[in-house]
Motif scaffolding. Structure first.
Motif, PDB file in Angstrom:
ATOM      1  N   GLU A 147       0.841  -1.199   0.000  1.00  0.00           N
ATOM      2  CA  GLU A 147       0.000   0.000   0.000  1.00  0.00           C
ATOM      3  C   GLU A 147       0.876   1.249   0.000  1.00  0.00           C
ATOM      4  N   PRO A 148       0.897   1.999  -1.088  1.00  0.00           N
ATOM      5  CA  PRO A 148       1.719   3.219  -1.131  1.00  0.00           C
ATOM      6  C   PRO A 148       1.175   4.290  -0.185  1.00  0.00           C
ATOM      7  N   SER A 149       2.075   5.216   0.189  1.00  0.00           N
ATOM      8  CA  SER A 149       1.650   6.316   1.056  1.00  0.00           C
ATOM      9  C   SER A 149       1.647   7.650   0.316  1.00  0.00           C
ATOM     10  N   SER A 150       2.093   7.668  -0.950  1.00  0.00           N
ATOM     11  CA  SER A 150       2.147   8.912  -1.717  1.00  0.00           C
ATOM     12  C   SER A 150       2.071   8.571  -3.199  1.00  0.00           C
ATOM     13  N   VAL A 151       1.905   9.608  -4.016  1.00  0.00           N
ATOM     14  CA  VAL A 151       1.802   9.385  -5.459  1.00  0.00           C
ATOM     15  C   VAL A 151       3.130   8.841  -6.006  1.00  0.00           C
ATOM     16  N   ASN A 152       4.247   9.386  -5.519  1.00  0.00           N
ATOM     17  CA  ASN A 152       5.546   8.882  -5.988  1.00  0.00           C
ATOM     18  C   ASN A 152       5.745   7.429  -5.577  1.00  0.00           C
ATOM     19  N   GLU A 153       5.350   7.113  -4.343  1.00  0.00           N
ATOM     20  CA  GLU A 153       5.465   5.720  -3.900  1.00  0.00           C
ATOM     21  C   GLU A 153       4.561   4.811  -4.714  1.00  0.00           C
ATOM     22  N   ALA A 154       3.419   5.344  -5.178  1.00  0.00           N
ATOM     23  CA  ALA A 154       2.515   4.526  -6.002  1.00  0.00           C
ATOM     24  C   ALA A 154       3.251   4.012  -7.227  1.00  0.00           C
ATOM     25  N   ARG A 179      -8.521   8.511  -2.380  1.00  0.00           N
ATOM     26  CA  ARG A 179      -7.726   9.705  -2.104  1.00  0.00           C
ATOM     27  C   ARG A 179      -6.321   9.591  -2.696  1.00  0.00           C
ATOM     28  N   LEU A 180      -5.802   8.384  -2.826  1.00  0.00           N
ATOM     29  CA  LEU A 180      -4.498   8.200  -3.449  1.00  0.00           C
ATOM     30  C   LEU A 180      -4.636   8.145  -4.966  1.00  0.00           C
ATOM     31  N   SER A 181      -5.620   7.419  -5.451  1.00  0.00           N
ATOM     32  CA  SER A 181      -5.796   7.273  -6.901  1.00  0.00           C
ATOM     33  C   SER A 181      -6.098   8.604  -7.562  1.00  0.00           C
ATOM     34  N   HIS A 182      -6.844   9.466  -6.868  1.00  0.00           N
ATOM     35  CA  HIS A 182      -7.322  10.699  -7.492  1.00  0.00           C
ATOM     36  C   HIS A 182      -6.637  11.963  -6.976  1.00  0.00           C
ATOM     37  N   SER A 183      -5.570  11.809  -6.208  1.00  0.00           N
ATOM     38  CA  SER A 183      -4.797  12.996  -5.833  1.00  0.00           C
ATOM     39  C   SER A 183      -3.567  13.069  -6.735  1.00  0.00           C
ATOM     40  N   SER A 184      -2.973  14.253  -6.813  1.00  0.00           N
ATOM     41  CA  SER A 184      -1.804  14.443  -7.664  1.00  0.00           C
ATOM     42  C   SER A 184      -0.576  14.736  -6.817  1.00  0.00           C
ATOM     43  N   GLY A 185       0.582  14.407  -7.330  1.00  0.00           N
ATOM     44  CA  GLY A 185       1.817  14.645  -6.592  1.00  0.00           C
ATOM     45  C   GLY A 185       3.020  14.577  -7.520  1.00  0.00           C
ATOM     46  N   VAL A 186       4.148  14.953  -6.966  1.00  0.00           N
ATOM     47  CA  VAL A 186       5.392  14.966  -7.744  1.00  0.00           C
ATOM     48  C   VAL A 186       5.954  13.547  -7.825  1.00  0.00           C
ATOM     49  N   VAL A 187       6.304  13.155  -9.024  1.00  0.00           N
ATOM     50  CA  VAL A 187       6.848  11.822  -9.272  1.00  0.00           C
ATOM     51  C   VAL A 187       8.184  11.958  -9.996  1.00  0.00           C
ATOM     52  N   GLU A 188       9.186  11.248  -9.502  1.00  0.00           N
ATOM     53  CA  GLU A 188      10.470  11.236 -10.202  1.00  0.00           C
ATOM     54  C   GLU A 188      10.482  10.078 -11.181  1.00  0.00           C
ATOM     55  N   LEU A 189      10.669  10.411 -12.453  1.00  0.00           N
ATOM     56  CA  LEU A 189      10.594   9.402 -13.500  1.00  0.00           C
ATOM     57  C   LEU A 189      11.811   8.496 -13.493  1.00  0.00           C
ATOM     58  N   GLY A 190      11.548   7.223 -13.797  1.00  0.00           N
ATOM     59  CA  GLY A 190      12.622   6.269 -14.012  1.00  0.00           C
ATOM     60  C   GLY A 190      12.767   5.989 -15.497  1.00  0.00           C
ATOM     61  N   GLU A 191      13.433   4.911 -15.815  1.00  0.00           N
ATOM     62  CA  GLU A 191      13.714   4.601 -17.215  1.00  0.00           C
ATOM     63  C   GLU A 191      12.601   3.766 -17.834  1.00  0.00           C
ATOM     64  N   ILE A 192      12.218   4.105 -19.048  1.00  0.00           N
ATOM     65  CA  ILE A 192      11.284   3.277 -19.808  1.00  0.00           C
ATOM     66  C   ILE A 192      12.119   2.258 -20.586  1.00  0.00           C
ATOM     67  N   PRO A 193      11.874   0.969 -20.367  1.00  0.00           N
ATOM     68  CA  PRO A 193      12.733  -0.023 -21.022  1.00  0.00           C
ATOM     69  C   PRO A 193      12.440  -0.135 -22.519  1.00  0.00           C
TER      70      PRO A 193
END
Length: 623
Positions: A147-154, A179-193
């Motif tokens: 269970e993630p606690s933030s959008v980035n953790e999602a 509240r997690l699915s429909h909230s927005s937050g900062v996400v650090e992108l990783g690599e797309i394979p």
């Protein structure tokens, strides 16, 4: 936004919706197959992967589909996993009820390629028929729940779940919630394979993949062993941690509740130690007991049920630690949490005064200022016309039972249509009609949507034909899955990624099932719908009416795309103010101005059904 979901810029920080972050996590994990049936609050995961697949085709290829229901979606992902590929599915919480059968058995078989099922709970039931905590499924089925606690953790935990699924050969449930699915937050992108879907040779493993009793008896202890090893791993998992603090009181905060707890303590000026948990099953017992060993009291903060609290109470008994939470009323048992709700519980733990009820009272006064806006069917919705016809026929013929289903058309319950008496779950309109037909002397007119018909409406119809039951099933066919955002289904000529599909006609399916009475009518043609209903009620057996007209939103969008002018309707001076259009039909485009009904041209889609309703021909197309 989609452009950020597909952005190839590792390290860049973007702003994503929680569901978009989960979709991005799946992309970075290199999913091979994704299958889902839409359901709020999970739908944007599917829609994002649907929109992204064509853009990523030359870079990162995956197969994406809208399945006929959650059980099928789950099984599609199982197929990919057993072939060694990464399979994923997503559904709202009640969708897992539909998929529960393969869930329990697949836990015994175990994942080969990574398998992740996103289950999105809906605390406070914003758009659901119950408030269900799907962590219980993880415990009952012996399946890990994270269970993630933030959008980035999602995003990050989605990726991690695939890795752990393969490392421990276990299917994973990733629990989200509104509240997690429909909230927005900062996400650090990783690599797309870089990857293509490469087909592989099938390798037989009947000793694990066939859960006949002899195999299942051997697989169960292996499953328990895998879960024990995973528990050991979760004791040091990077998404479970302890925030050091002061005193002998502490908090155990689960998923997004961690953020509520931290903010609430800041408001209260407290710095209790906090154990943040993102592994809900199995719980990291050593980590928890080490945390409890230094405390006298602990408050467990979690949504929806006291799943962790109940287990922590057992662990805490060894140390004499007092445990608080939902079970002793420190925190409410029902509905969604927020900072203030959690603040009240923490204040009680700290012996501080914080009365959340006075804030609720103030909010209640503010709500009174706003005009009441009950949910209504859209202007020009074809369901309104059909429910109007049903109500008219029922009023003429006498009392009737009106079971319905899950979708936009559940709003047919409202006055003046009152076309819905029962709504239980997907497909239950036809299912409950079978039972009602055994015991009621009244007519039964059930309603079901086109997408829901394919989802779970067909088996109860088979049951009705086989057992010779008598009721009318009206399929409200608006050529889409309306409530969740216009996703396709087998009745339309498009599928995932926008590919062309061979649509399946509902009327053909019904006839093939043995239904003798099948009629197709235009939803806006009130006379045709009424006449068909009367014939269907006189039929000695199950009768199906397919009421067809595209969703008003899609119909309007398509006409605009083609450059077709939409002619709204207006009420002329011939109006005698009988209010039939308001009191019996109802349409959001019709309003009262100085005691007289008027039509808002900005809302009117030009369906003209209100003109059919008016007994004085006072409604006509505007010039």
């Amino acid at each position: 936004m989609l452009k950020d979901v597909i952005l190839d810029a590792p390290g860049k920080k973007v702003f994503l919706l929680g569901n978009e972050a989960i979709a991005r996590g799946a992309i970075e994990a290199g999913i091979d197959v994704f299958s889902a049936y839409p359901g709020t609050p999970s739908s944007e995961i599917t829609d994002t992967l649907n929109a992204a697949c064509s853009y990523l085709r030359d870079r990162m290829e995956y197969r994406m589909e809208y399945a006929v229901n959650e059980k099928v979606a789950f099984e599609v992902a199982i197929g990919a996993s057993l072939a060694g590929k990464r399979g994923m599915t997503a559904m709202k919480h009640v969708g897992l009820n539909v998929a529960a059968d393969p869930l329990f058995s697949f836990a015994y078989v175990g994942a080969r390629g990574g398998f992740v099922c996103v289950s999105a709970d809906d605390p406070s039931m914003h758009s659901s028929q119950n408030e269900q905590d799907n962590r219980w499924y993880g415990i009952a089925a012996k399946v890990p729940v994270v269970e993630p606690s933030s959008v980035n953790e999602a995003k990050e935990i989605t990726k991690d779940a695939f890795e752990l699924s393969e490392k421990f050969s276990l299917p994973f449930i990733l629990r989200s919630y509104t509240r997690l699915s429909h909230s927005s937050g900062v996400v650090e992108l990783g690599e797309i394979p870089y990857k293509k879907i490469e087909k592989v040779e099938w390798e037989r493993h009947p000793e694990t993949d066939v859960v006949l009793p002899a195999h299942a008896r051997r697989l169960k202890p292996k499953l328990q062993e895998k879960m024990k090893k995973l528990e050991d791993y979760f004791n040091g998992w990077k998404y479970n941690w302890v925030d050091e603090g002061d005193g002998k009181k502490g908090l155990i905060a689960c998923g997004m509740s961690y953020n509520y707890a931290k903010e609430a303590m800041e408001y209260l000026g407290l710095e209790y130690p906090v154990l943040k948990l993102s592994s809900m099953n199995p719980l990291p017992r050593k980590l928890i007991t080490d945390f409890l060993a230094n405390l006298d009291e602990v408050l467990v903060v979690e949504e929806v049920d006291p799943v962790v609290e109940m287990q922590v109470r057992v662990m805490a008994a060894e140390f004499g630690v007092r445990v608080h939470g939902k079970m002793d009323g420190y925190l409410p048992e029902n509905y969604e949490y927020n900072v203030s709700v959690v603040q009240e519980g923490i204040a009680r733990l700290a012996g501080k005064d914080f009365d959340y009820s006075r804030y609720l009272s103030a909010a209640t006064e503010l709500v009174k200022i706003a005009p009441p806006r009950p949910p209504v069917l859209c202007p020009g919705c074809p369901h309104t016309a059909v429910f109007y016809a049903i109500r008219k026929v029922v009023n003429e013929t006498g009392r009737a039972a009106l079971p319905s289903d899950i979708g936009c058309y559940t709003l047919g319950i409202n006055k003046p249509l009152e076309g819905v008496d029962i709504t239980i779950c997907m497909g239950a309109s036809a299912g409950s009609s079978n039972g009602l037909s055994y015991v009621l002397s009244n007519p039964i007119i059930a309603t079901i949507g086109d997408s829901t018909f394919f989802h779970t409406g067909i088996p109860p119809l088979i049951n009705a034909v086989y057992n010779g039951n008598k009721f009318v099933l009206v399929v409200l066919d608006n050529s889409t899955t309306g409530m969740t955002g216009h996703q396709p289904h087998p009745g339309v000529d498009v599928k995932g990624c926008g590919e062309k599909a061979d649509s399946i006609r509902i009327e053909d399916v019904c006839r093939a099932l043995g239904v003798k009475f099948v009629e197709v009518v235009h939803s806006y043609n009130l006379r045709a719908v009424e006449d068909s209903l009367k014939r269907a009620l006189n039929h000695d057996g199950v009768a199906v009416i397919v009421a067809k007209q595209p969703c008003a939103i899609l119909w309007t969008r398509e006409r605009k795309r083609k450059g077709i002018k939409i002619r709204s309707f207006e009420i002329t001076d011939d109006c005698r103010e009988c209010m039939k259009c308001v009191n019996e039909f109802t349409c959001p485009a019709i309003y009262i101005q100085e005691g007289k009904p008027e039509i808002d041209p900005a809302l009117c889609v030009g369906c003209g059904v209100c003109a059919s309703v008016c007994p004085y021909r006072a409604v006509r197309a505007a010039r």
